[in-house]
Design a protein around this motif. Structure first.
Motif, mmCIF file in Angstrom:
data_model
loop_
_atom_site.group_PDB
_atom_site.id
_atom_site.type_symbol
_atom_site.label_atom_id
_atom_site.label_comp_id
_atom_site.label_asym_id
_atom_site.label_seq_id
_atom_site.Cartn_x
_atom_site.Cartn_y
_atom_site.Cartn_z
ATOM 1 N N PHE A 1 0.834 -1.202 0.000
ATOM 2 C CA PHE A 1 0.000 0.000 0.000
ATOM 3 C C PHE A 1 0.875 1.262 0.000
ATOM 4 N N LYS B 1 -3.567 -7.393 -3.839
ATOM 5 C CA LYS B 1 -4.356 -6.698 -2.812
ATOM 6 C C LYS B 1 -3.406 -6.137 -1.764
ATOM 7 N N THR B 2 -3.481 -4.837 -1.552
ATOM 8 C CA THR B 2 -2.644 -4.216 -0.529
ATOM 9 C C THR B 2 -3.548 -3.368 0.353
ATOM 10 N N GLY C 1 -7.194 0.493 1.093
ATOM 11 C CA GLY C 1 -6.170 -0.191 0.310
ATOM 12 C C GLY C 1 -6.218 0.119 -1.168
ATOM 13 N N ALA C 2 -5.422 -0.641 -1.912
ATOM 14 C CA ALA C 2 -5.368 -0.445 -3.363
ATOM 15 C C ALA C 2 -5.037 -1.779 -4.017
ATOM 16 N N PHE C 3 -5.428 -1.934 -5.270
ATOM 17 C CA PHE C 3 -4.925 -3.049 -6.056
ATOM 18 C C PHE C 3 -3.596 -2.599 -6.653
#
Lengths: 364, 364
Positions: free
Chosen positions: A115, A144-145, A157-159
């Motif tokens: 992330f 996935k973060t 989070g973010a991809f």
């Protein structure tokens, strides 16, 4: 023995390298990726004590300029505050767009490092060096973060995809047995949702409850097959709009149980084990799965040494309420992943609260 | 008069709608996008006073469930803390993956809303309704979202594309003149780096220093051409690996000036205006640009009513130091965008510190 799994996504591609004893060669592998000179290694003190020197020496030998940042272990530190600290370190050491953040640790370290890498300068290079079985077969793959919100796990989070996932199964020798078992829960999951042959191989092993009982080749095999299963699914659905949901088998209830126990009395793998047992029972009660296969699954979970009952201190009404909070809720409906045979699952939003409650009562 | 600019990127597509007086139709436009029911409108109190009711009523009329969150205006609030507050609101109102965050405001609101949307549940829908000229022609397009780090602007963020950019030029009537001029600096930028005809059109206008001096049609034209210029560039280079750098014309020095004045005595557009004048002089001194064209640019900047000198309180050594901190620094080298003719620029990392210093001395 060495396996390389290529991961091909619409706008990026990377490799998962799985090789016993590869850790000291990390720097050489990174040299092929045309990274900038600066690498920030993020780890926790315990893991760093074991493997920090090997990693840092390998990187320095390959010409990298290495910085390190340690975060205390565990979910309580998986917060936006920890990310803000990483930003400060990144600023202090003047990390550039071409620089790299490298996660040396389990899922918590991997999720946070990813992330931070995704959001520092709007995205810099990210390398995964998972040191727990759970991180090797699950968390480190798929992009996935993120961190926890005070009220819920992984809500922020973010991809974001790594440039390389670098797995040395030998590092598992320092993994506590409870965490080893937690990782095995995910391995079983891949058997149930995707890879019947993996399930059968696990079933025919005499003992599975400690690393010492596993041959080196068998360990390499189950890590590789698990990674491949995850890659198969993720490659078809990077952003979790459809198929990827099946990876959440056992996780719907699992997350609720983890969240209500404050993420520490029951660990992720244990919660997923319970979630799989519950989902199996739900599938059976809905006439979708045979009792026999459901019991084969439960036996395998038991053979790993995972708990197969739910603590009676859990309030079932709280669990049902918590399910409503899940990220994967769509228009208020909870989605369950349910097996139809070993190696196959379907996605259903028709599981009633009564059925969930009934099954949970059975498990107490 | 209405313009629609399609934006097509490798894995997403959206439209920029530019129509005088379209604000009350926002809900109808959103109905075409198959969004979930919940929309969180993020704005600042002043903008919301002017346009909040129009927007919220339009959304409710189209069947949306609307929540609002107001953040005090200005760069000092463009922080990770403000994002954490948005997360809390998102949690409280149980925003789901299909839900939407809508930015009603200038660049600061747009950047923050975009970053929160990019990172809540690993990405939910995001709509841009820019209310400043700067946000209309620059910040709202291209997917750059983020917040400031205590030590530097926009160091934290993500590339994340909106589902729609919805521009009603009529809302500019409430924009303070200083901010109008700041937006015009970016319009001139597009003329210099990409669109010679836009530059010529600006040059032939008698007065450009206030909105009142612009015909409605001319305003629509320059917004549309500016948006189109940005889209042209961004579509070819979404993640800023090459061409996109030209959008930073005037920004390399501009950011340094802004950062050293604490982001408030000199605003973004003013800093970019100064940066363009400096870059033009550098290009001239390097023999890359004619003095005549460089002066045509400076005259246009002056006609907008933007300051054309740099405050003598700025320490030039600090500016040079600050340049080293820029996100776009590669291997320690500062990249400058330099014009070669009106409508064309090149990227150079061969501008010496001495040359920068000399040009800055001239501007004091």
């Amino acid at each position: 023995m060495s396996s390389v799994i290529p991961v091909t996504l619409p706008h990026t591609a990377y490799e998962i390298v799985i090789t016993s004893g590869c850790l000291p060669q990390l720097g050489e592998y990174l040299n092929h990726l045309k990274l900038g000179q600066k690498i920030l290694v993020i780890s926790n003190p315990e893991i760093y004590d074991y493997y920090g020197d090997i990693v840092v020496n390998s990187l320095i030998k390959s010409g990298f300029e290495v910085y390190t940042h340690l975060i205390p272990p565990g979910e309580p530190y998986k917060t936006l505050d920890s990310i803000a600290q990483i930003y400060d370190i990144a600023f202090k050491n003047r990390l550039e767009r071409a620089s790299t953040m490298l996660a040396l640790g389990g899922g918590v370290i991997g999720d946070m490092t990813g992330f931070a890498a995704a959001t520092w300068l709007r995205g810099i290079n990210f390398i995964q060096v998972p040191t727990s079985l759970l991180a090797m077969v699950d968390a480190s793959i798929g992009g996935k973060t993120g961190v926890n919100h005070p009220q819920g796990k992984n809500l922020i989070g973010a991809f974001y995809q790594p440039r390389l996932v670098f797995i040395d199964p030998l590092v598992l020798k320092t993994l506590p047995v409870r965490e080893f078992r937690a990782g095995m829960a995910e391995v079983i999951k891949y058997g149930v949702i995707w890879d019947q042959d993996l399930f059968n191989q696990l079933e025919t092993q005499k003992e599975l409850d400690t690393l010492e009982n596993l041959e080196k080749e068998f360990l390499q095999t189950i890590i590789t097959r698990s990674c491949q299963a995850k890659v198969d699914v993720v490659s078809q659905d990077e952003k979790e709009s459809g198929l990827r949901a099946i990876l959440n088998y056992g996780h719907t209830l699992g997350h609720a149980i983890e969240s209500l126990t404050g993420y520490n009395t029951i660990n992720h793998g244990e919660a997923v084990g319970m979630g799989m047992i519950a989902a199996g029972k739900i599938a059976f009660k809905l006439g979708m799965w045979t009792e026999k296969e459901s019991q084969r699954q439960d036996k395998l979970i038991e053979k790993i040494g995972l708990p197969i009952t739910i603590s009676s201190s859990l309030n079932i009404a709280d669990v049902l309420e918590s399910l409503q909070m899940d990220k994967k809720v769509k228009a208020g409906k909870v989605r369950f992943i349910l097996p139809t045979e070993i190696g196959k699952v379907i996605i259903s939003d028709r599981v009633s609260a009564e059925l969930i409650e009934g099954v949970m009562q059975e498990l107490i």
